[in-house]
Design an enzyme around this catalytic site. Structure first.
Site, PDB file in Angstrom:
ATOM      1  N   HIS A   1      -9.252  -5.891   2.944  1.00  0.00           N
ATOM      2  CA  HIS A   1      -7.970  -6.171   3.402  1.00  0.00           C
ATOM      3  C   HIS A   1      -7.509  -7.531   3.982  1.00  0.00           C
ATOM      4  CE1 HIS A   1      -3.884  -5.955   4.982  1.00  0.00           C
ATOM      5  NE2 HIS A   1      -3.753  -4.640   4.414  1.00  0.00           N
TER       6      HIS A   1
ATOM      7  N   THR B   1       0.875  -1.284  -0.164  1.00  0.00           N
ATOM      8  CA  THR B   1      -0.081  -0.084   0.010  1.00  0.00           C
ATOM      9  C   THR B   1       0.786   1.221  -0.025  1.00  0.00           C
ATOM     10  OG1 THR B   1      -1.789  -1.053   1.054  1.00  0.00           O
ATOM     11  CG2 THR B   1      -1.644   1.608   1.341  1.00  0.00           C
TER      12      THR B   1
END
Length: 688
Positions: free
Chosen positions: A421, A305
């Site tokens: 996630h 990320t």
């Protein structure tokens, strides 16, 4: 046979005998782990032999240290050394399972920035067989405690441990020489840690990584402006003009950048059990007012990320080890999207429903020039509002509107979703689609969290339309990285209805969404090949912001002159013609291996390889050397980090003062009447 057993036991009752047993057990264990827990891509007899050999020299070297110690302590030190290496092996098993890579020193140094909420993830990826790494240590302890093996306190002559150390060094030298013959430039040109472990072993990789980290630190201290000239010349020589038809068509518009966590391109139009997984995103993707890119790839490395954010807002690649936001975000000079747009009249803000320290955002965002960072403490918190890595998306997006409406316009607002996630957990009351049935727990929950994310996007877009903000804004959607790693090939093949899912397929599987939606935009599905490195130049051109002398490694995705070569962090690449994976080349259109290259094909591939290696190397130099401190583009003012604070009290006070002065916020233009009541969500947590 009895005599043989007694002889073996007598040998084990000596210090050298116990050392030999410890080495053999550790060697066998490590080799077993290499074969069963890692996917190192071993091919050919030479690589098979090196994989078998490489644990031995470093094991002899490390355990041999204990032989320099007198008496009983040498046994204790031997066990401690074995335990430490076992813990390191165990940690890498867990990390590799999720990230297909090995731990690095820079990643560990920044672990405090990413450790929040990792407990559930670790539990979710730990397998019972992982604990076999400690079996040899346990066995040795039992053998000593039961006195099956007796401790030998006889002092060894100094020549013996020295000889054993020399054997280890010579053994490693032979290993390295054979490895270099099979893979030239192994220690100088690799972008993939798998190669180091495959050829030299995990312990050698750890030393290599430590030395490399120290060199990187020295590079920054020794860098000067001449290094920047090399980078600048390359950028200028390879810069392509943006698409003038799209230049400035979004000028003055608000910009929403919506981070679709772990969202892969295959989810678009994907159905499970007859139900669309992402109907709202599908609608946006096919809208006439959306520029959609179906060959847009994530290019992240270990930073995942953090790498995606770095590329999206700086057009710089992530580092080969660790995350630049963690290692360099606090100290480096950047010329990021928030600072660029802030200097063109935009208010800039990032929204994230987790702790501000995650990925070192609270420091990095100051370096990037963000005016505001709305993190966890800005939001109302209840126990069932959070899951995994922060606030549930529906609640997070709804509550963010309170601050969005206070931002002076035009603004640049990045919203980071997190519910989709790993490990893809979702409480039953929020599950509105069944899990898939691949039998892989990592894969099967993915559609549930993706569907939830899609619903939250639909609610947010409805709010933009209800407030009229859809007419005043450009909304950018991007998937940050893969959701399902290459370690789940069988499950992915079943999920996609394919007979196989090989390395080539996995490279193509790295596609993620990139969509730009705006009322009146001439949209459509664009097939150009590109990646996250290209996002910033594309957005800046749409906003009419000059980008002619910046240090950015991407190019406008809409430019007809751009290269369609997409670099991956490990040096592999994909293009419309060829795909490179683990040193093998494929025809991108057919997926067939390209073995007998024509001279033209070889020339083309060599050019691509050279360009990828050059750009990754130069981008690394920009970050590791902090080279942007030596160059400032025309019209750009360096960010003064001291002018930025994300203290809630100070930020909200400043926001009110800024709004009072500009009188341009949604709230101000709506006669101070809040628009949050126009936001409709079916989040069950808010219905009580």
């Amino acid at each position: 046979m009895k005599n043989l057993g007694n002889k073996i036991r007598d040998r084990l009752n000596t210090k050298l005998g116990f050392f030999t047993l410890s080495v053999i057990l550790c060697w066998i264990k490590t080799y077993f782990i290499y074969l069963t827990k890692f996917n190192l891509g071993v091919k050919g007899n030479m690589q098979e032999f090196l994989l078998f050999l490489n644990p031995l020299p470093t094991t002899i070297l490390l355990l041999g240290i204990a032989l320099y110690i007198k008496g009983r302590k040498s046994y204790i030190y031997m066990l401690i050394i074995d335990l430490i290496t076992s813990i390191w092996l165990f940690a890498n098993i867990l990390y590799y399972r999720e990230f297909s890579d090995f731990l690095t020193l820079t990643l560990i140094k920044g672990s405090s920035s990413v450790s929040n909420n990792l407990g559930k993830s670790i539990l979710g990826i730990t397998h019972p067989t992982d604990f076999l790494v400690f079996l040899d240590v346990l066995l040795l302890i039992v053998l000593l405690l039961t006195k099956f093996i007796k401790i030998d306190v006889t002092r060894l002559t100094f020549k013996i441990p020295i000889s054993i150390t020399m054997i280890a060094v010579v053994g490693f030298g032979i290993n390295l020489t054979m490895a270099q013959q099979d893979r030239s430039g192994l220690l100088t040109r690799t972008f993939d840690n798998n190669y180091i472990v495959k050829y030299l072993g995990l312990n050698a990789y750890s030393v290599y990584d430590t030395v490399k980290a120290a060199k990187t630190s020295a590079v920054k201290a020794n860098a000067d402006s001449s290094d920047m000239k090399t980078v600048k010349n390359y950028i200028n020589n390879n810069r392509v003009a943006p698409n003038v038809q799209y230049t400035g068509i979004a000028k003055g518009k608000n910009v929403f950048v919506i981070h679709l966590e772990s969202f892969q391109q295959f989810l678009i139009d994907f159905k499970w059990d007859g139900q669309e997984v992402t109907p709202n995103i599908n609608k946006l993707y096919h809208s006439q007012n959306t520029l959609s890119f179906d060959n847009f790839f994530n290019q992240v490395g270990q930073g995942k990320t953090a790498d995606a954010e770095l590329m999206m807002e700086n057009s710089l690649f992530g580092l080969p080890e660790g995350a630049a936001m963690v290692t360099d975000g606090t100290s480096n000079t950047f010329q990021a999207a928030p600072a660029i747009l802030n200097q063109h009249g935009y208010t800039t803000a990032s929204f994230h429903g987790d702790v501000p320290s995650f990925w070192n955002r609270d420091n990095t965002y100051k370096s990037w020039g963000y005016d505001y960072f709305f993190s966890e403490n800005y939001y109302k918190q209840k126990k069932d509002y959070n899951i995994g890595y922060g606030m549930k998306d529906k609640i997070f997006l709804k509550d963010s509107t309170n601050y969005i409406q206070q931002l002076p316009q035009p603004f640049y607002a990045k919203l980071i979703t997190v519910t989709n996630h790993y490990p893809y957990m979702l409480d039953k009351k929020n599950q509105t689609i069944d899990k898939t049935d691949t039998g892989d727990s990592t894969v099967d929950g993915y559609v549930q969290t993706a569907h939830y994310l899609d619903q939250s996007i639909g609610e947010f877009m409805d709010w933009l339309k209800a407030t009229g903000m859809d007419k005043k804004s450009m909304v950018v959607f991007y998937g940050d990285h893969y959701g399902i790693s290459g370690n789940h090939k069988k499950a992915v093949a079943k999920l996609l209805g394919k007979k196989k899912f090989d390395d080539f397929d996995n490279a193509q599987f790295q596609r993620v969404p990139f969509m730009i939606h705006m009322d009146g935009l001439q949209g459509g599905i664009n097939h150009t090949y590109g990646g996250e490195i290209d996002a910033l130049p594309t957005i800046l051109n749409l906003l009419g912001v000059s980008n002619s002398d910046t240090i950015q490694f991407g190019s406008d995705l809409l430019s007809p002159q751009r290269s369609q070569l997409v670099a991956f962090r490990n040096g592999d690449f994909v293009s419309p013609q060829f795909t490179k994976v683990n040193g093998n080349y494929y025809d991108t259109k057919t997926g067939n291996p390209v073995k007998d290259l024509t001279s033209d094909q070889k020339k083309s591939i060599d050019q691509m390889t050279n360009r990828v290696d050059t750009e990754l190397s130069l981008s690394d130099k920009v970050i590791t050397g902090d080279l942007l401190r030596f160059y400032t583009p025309k019209g750009f003012a360096k960010v003064n980090k001291k002018n930025h604070t994300y203290s809630k009290t100070k930020s909200l006070k400043r926001l009110k003062e800024q709004d009072k002065k500009s009188k341009s916020s949604m709230l101000r233009q709506n006669n101070n009447k809040s628009s949050t009541d126009l936001y409709h969500t079916d989040a069950p947590e808010l219905s009580n």
